[in-house]
Scaffold this active site. Structure first.
Site, PDB file in Angstrom:
ATOM      1  N   ASP A 217      33.806  38.335  33.833  1.00 45.90           N
ATOM      2  CA  ASP A 217      33.893  38.382  32.379  1.00 45.90           C
ATOM      3  C   ASP A 217      34.836  39.499  31.944  1.00 45.90           C
ATOM      4  O   ASP A 217      34.826  40.600  32.507  1.00 45.90           O
ATOM      5  CB  ASP A 217      32.495  38.620  31.800  1.00 45.90           C
ATOM      6  CG  ASP A 217      32.482  38.659  30.288  1.00 45.90           C
ATOM      7  OD1 ASP A 217      32.679  37.600  29.676  1.00 45.90           O
ATOM      8  OD2 ASP A 217      32.287  39.758  29.724  1.00 45.90           O
ATOM      9  N   GLU A 253      38.345  35.885  33.535  1.00 49.67           N
ATOM     10  CA  GLU A 253      38.578  35.600  32.125  1.00 49.67           C
ATOM     11  C   GLU A 253      39.694  36.517  31.629  1.00 49.67           C
ATOM     12  O   GLU A 253      39.492  37.720  31.447  1.00 49.67           O
ATOM     13  CB  GLU A 253      37.317  35.829  31.297  1.00 49.67           C
ATOM     14  CG  GLU A 253      37.530  35.484  29.823  1.00 49.67           C
ATOM     15  CD  GLU A 253      36.477  36.061  28.895  1.00 49.67           C
ATOM     16  OE1 GLU A 253      36.320  35.515  27.796  1.00 49.67           O
ATOM     17  OE2 GLU A 253      35.840  37.074  29.259  1.00 49.67           O
TER      18      GLU A 253
END
Length: 517
Positions: A217, A253
């Protein structure tokens, strides 16, 4: 003989790496011909284990992306994003505890479905109202382990972040984006050897339990050199489930649409990049902002990273809430026809590792281009306990859970991709506008009609052997019969393709494992 054996092993590993790109972290370690990941957003661990056994394994899915699994802030209205505000590295979340997690990993691996955990390494929770936090004077979630043993010096301070409130203002400035706070969340100093080791210890614990890898993330907000140092500490994957010397699969990401600043390619030596161009560009095509015929060379020529460096999607937990992208472009289950077409193309087109979103329901409230209800968490009871997913006789789920991965048009396209394998695109046809068709060698064929007010009725070259095939969009092959439509391929490999202008599912898909005779 020993030298020969070592040479064979080295060649095998080299070939495996070449198939999955140059990075040692780009191989998803699928079993057999499996090739697709699904994200079961905030499901309970026990429900995930059951889903592996009853559906994902039998239907050929390759892996599952989990939501974050470690202890997290507990916020008053229980929004979904509280899981993205970690307070420590113990496996304990709304989805379950470590024993439940361990059992899930074992059961899913046993049926050939890999597990990838969404990992939040960039930050810890902010000092918000709620409980579950540590050094910033809030209590621990479930009152476990006296915090993560992190202290203020383990976080970036004013010596490295120079904005007025220490939040990121310019997301394209590498120093600011990586040293300042993302939405007020406490930014970890990963140049610290102590922080690196704490995070590596957590990742290694997951690896030892049998996971295949992770989604990273907010990678854009971490220095690639710091991530490289952390990954260098990681164990090889557990040999109870994976070949010796297998490195974990990692996908990053990195929200990037072109231009200067922080690029997806900055991270591809550390695994795959989630390719945001892919969802945006195919959404614009499916919405008829660009002609469908233009996807003939979809992928790297469109400014994307090489296929071996990409993980692709048409929807995600962030996209469907418009946390990136915008209303009128992003596609989600609220527009099921568009979502099915976009997903079908993604699964038919040989680019990247595809991921299918599986959502829960919430009531959208769009105002001024924003969803005012974008915070709503997973279905739960009055005490905040997540409700179980209950499969229905028609393969859908109870109404609180959308379960796009169970839609026939999607799971049959997962099978399509598995059958197509590494076959190249062949037998391309388009009408110069919004109708296309293409094959995948001699294994599979798809046709799509997005022409406004016009059906597709044409004899097309499929590349497939002569025979009658089940159309996997309208039905299944069951008991030697098609439950939906059929497509007949003649001795020259041609077939009459018919897609009505009003079709709810405006595509036809066939492959050699759905051949009647």
């Amino acid at each position: 003989m020993a030298h020969l054996l070592l040479a064979v092993v080295a060649i095998t590993l080299a070939l495996s790496q070449s198939v999955f790109g140059g990075s040692p972290y780009s191989n998803p370690h699928f079993t057999g011909s499996r090739s697709v990941i699904t994200h079961l957003m905030q499901w309970k661990f026990d429900d995930i284990a059951a889903e592996c056994e009853r559906f994902l394994g039998p239907k050929g899915y390759g892996g599952i992306q989990l939501s974050p699994v470690n202890e997290h802030a507990v916020l008053g209205n229980r929004p979904w994003y509280e899981l993205y505000q970690p307070v420590g590295y113990k496996i304990q979340s709304r989805s379950g505890n470590e024993e439940q997690f361990k059992g899930m990993v074992q059961r899913c691996n046993k049926v050939g479905v890999r597990i990838y955990v969404d990992i939040v390494m960039n930050h810890m929770s902010g000092a918000q109202e709620g409980h579950g936090n540590c050094w910033f004077k809030l209590q621990w979630h479930h009152d476990v382990s006296r915090c993560s043993l992190l202290v203020p010096n383990d976080f970036h301070g004013r010596e490295s972040c120079h904005t007025d409130n220490m939040d990121i203002k310019n997301y394209d400035n590498p120093e600011e984006a990586r040293n300042c706070r993302l939405s007020g969340l406490r930014d970890l100093k990963q140049s610290s050897e102590y922080v690196r080791q704490k995070q590596a210890d957590f990742l290694n614990h997951l690896i030892d339990l049998g996971v295949a890898g992770s989604r990273s993330d907010a990678s854009k907000h971490m220095w690639p050199g710091d991530l490289e140092a952390i990954y260098g500490k990681l164990h090889n994957l557990n040999t109870a489930y994976f070949p010796a010397n297998s490195r974990p699969f990692i996908y990053h990401e990195v929200i990037y649409y072109g231009g200067d600043g922080i690029k997806s390619s900055d991270y591809t030596k550390l695994g795959r990049a989630i390719e945001f161009h892919f969802y945006r560009d195919i959404a614009n095509v499916v919405r008829r902002h660009n002609q469908l015929k233009t996807v003939k060379n979809f992928g790297q020529p469109w400014g994307m990273v090489p296929s071996d460096d990409a993980l692709v999607m048409v929807d995600s937990h962030d996209l469907q809430r418009f946390h990136t992208g915008q209303v009128g472009v992003n596609i989600n289950y609220f527009e099921s026809r568009l979502l099915k077409v976009a997903t079908a193309f993604m699964l038919a087109w040989p680019y990247g590792v595809p991921r299918v979103m599986s959502s829960y329901h919430w009531d959208q409230k769009i105002e001024d281009g924003k969803d005012k209800n974008d915070w709503i968490g997973p279905p739960s009871d009055g005490s905040g306990n997540i409700l179980s997913v209950t499969p229905q006789p028609d393969d859908t789920c109870n109404k609180e859970w959308i379960c796009e991965h169970r839609w026939r048009q999607i799971y049959n396209m997962v099978h399509f991709r598995n059958v197509a394998g590494n076959e190249a695109v062949s037998h391309w046809w388009d009408n110069g506008d919004y109708q296309i068709a293409f094959g995948r060698g001699s294994k599979a064929f798809i046709a799509i009609n997005l022409q406004d007010g016009q059906g597709l009725n044409r004899k097309l070259a499929t590349g497939l052997p002569q025979g009658t095939y089940c159309d996997l969009v309208t039905g299944n092959l069951a008991g030697g019969k098609c439950t939906g439509g059929t497509v007949t391929v003649d001795g020259s490999g041609n077939a009459d393709i018919n897609i009505a202008k009003t079709a709810e599912d405006p595509f036809v898909a066939i492959h050699v494992e759905a051949k009647l005779h």
